[in-house]
Design an enzyme around this catalytic site. Sequence first.
Site, PDB file in Angstrom:
ATOM      1  N   THR A 155       6.177  -6.723   2.127  1.00  0.00           N
ATOM      2  CA  THR A 155       5.315  -7.137   1.031  1.00  0.00           C
ATOM      3  C   THR A 155       5.935  -6.901  -0.337  1.00  0.00           C
ATOM      4  O   THR A 155       5.526  -7.525  -1.318  1.00  0.00           O
ATOM      5  CB  THR A 155       3.954  -6.413   1.100  1.00  0.00           C
ATOM      6  OG1 THR A 155       4.178  -5.006   1.187  1.00  0.00           O
ATOM      7  CG2 THR A 155       3.155  -6.851   2.301  1.00  0.00           C
ATOM      8  N   LYS A 203       0.440  -0.076   0.930  1.00  0.00           N
ATOM      9  CA  LYS A 203       1.628  -0.909   0.694  1.00  0.00           C
ATOM     10  C   LYS A 203       1.311  -2.075  -0.231  1.00  0.00           C
ATOM     11  O   LYS A 203       2.198  -2.570  -0.943  1.00  0.00           O
ATOM     12  CB  LYS A 203       2.214  -1.379   2.029  1.00  0.00           C
ATOM     13  CG  LYS A 203       1.261  -2.169   2.924  1.00  0.00           C
ATOM     14  CD  LYS A 203       1.329  -3.664   2.694  1.00  0.00           C
ATOM     15  CE  LYS A 203       0.358  -4.397   3.584  1.00  0.00           C
ATOM     16  NZ  LYS A 203       0.354  -5.868   3.354  1.00  0.00           N
TER      17      LYS A 203
END
Length: 389
Positions: free
Chosen positions: A280, A223
């Site tokens: 994120t 990620k």
Amino acid sequence: MVQYTPKTTPPQCPTRMYPAAVRHARPSNVLVMGAGNFGSCLADHLGDAGHAVRMWSRKASFAPHFNRVHHNPDYLKDHHFSRNIQAVGPDLPDAQMLKEMDVLLFAIPTQCVRDTLTKLRPSLNEEEPPLLIFVNKGIEIGTQALTLEIIADTLGPKLAQLATFISGPSFAVEVVRRQPTSVSVASLSSVEAQKASDLFHQPWFRCYTGTDPVGLELAGAMKNIYAIAAGMAEGLGFDNNTRSSLITRGLAEMTRIGVCYGANPLTFLGLAGVGDLFLTCSSSASRNYTVGYRMGKGESLETIMGTIGSTAEGVATAKGMKQIIDDLGVDAPIATGIYAALYEGKDIHQAVRDLMSRPASHEISLPQKAAGPVHELMHKLGLDASHQF
């Protein structure tokens, strides 16, 4: 240096939304290895719950300063930390200290894990080990090893089978403010996963257990690469359509890679997967997002890494993940494009053009489960090579 400016100002939130932590009936002795952003916030979280916490830092001046004022001079600077925390260091904890610990929590960069565990190994009791918890997110450069494999290499297969991993959408500054947060806790041992969950669980900090540490680790590492991509997109001037596409197609890539590796595809639909990915990729508080944003504005990677002030794991992870992608033969155009921008000097505008010029394709597809890396890892751990998560 380009400063990221959010497009909207978030509403102010009370420093603590809940007045008091639920105190554990049987407090534990906890050693947190690492006094960075996340290590500090987890130490504070456990200290508030009544555990006796020691927090190690390799910085010589840290322990005297922290023990005097209970503030971290480098991270979460405005937060007053629990009085149940005692800072230690810079020397590594000795055998006597480790013998007293019920829990060892590692919040150090992935690239430092192997060396640290190797040095601690002679002092650990394999027959009566503490609860081992790892919260780092990344892949070791050179070996392409997940932390689970590093543990097997350094501490042995028995302790690797007992290791637990925590991941999910959990910015440190929001955890210390007691804003509602949920995370995934995974281990090959459901018993150890439950222990870690019980240790951390609070009314504002929910823990969900699972038995796929490989998928959790892969999701937590990957990620960060897609967060760099999302930051680049905003730095280039693109808006919500682009970010939404990157998050969705990033999730598709993560899942394809994970399935080829041998992880459970459902793991990527959980908190450690899509939850952390969304966080994120959509927040300026993400260090990886900031790296991408500044590159999108024209700064060099060398300049950014010299001034960002903390670890952006996605930069190193992109290198290790590129090798894994090549070895698996899986289609991952976003991740490989980020690698090219970071390490091959590819122009970001050209990377976008190449990505958007790809032929139209079927949206949802999973490859046949290759599971080569997982088979090898399970063999190293002394488990059935056909292990399924």
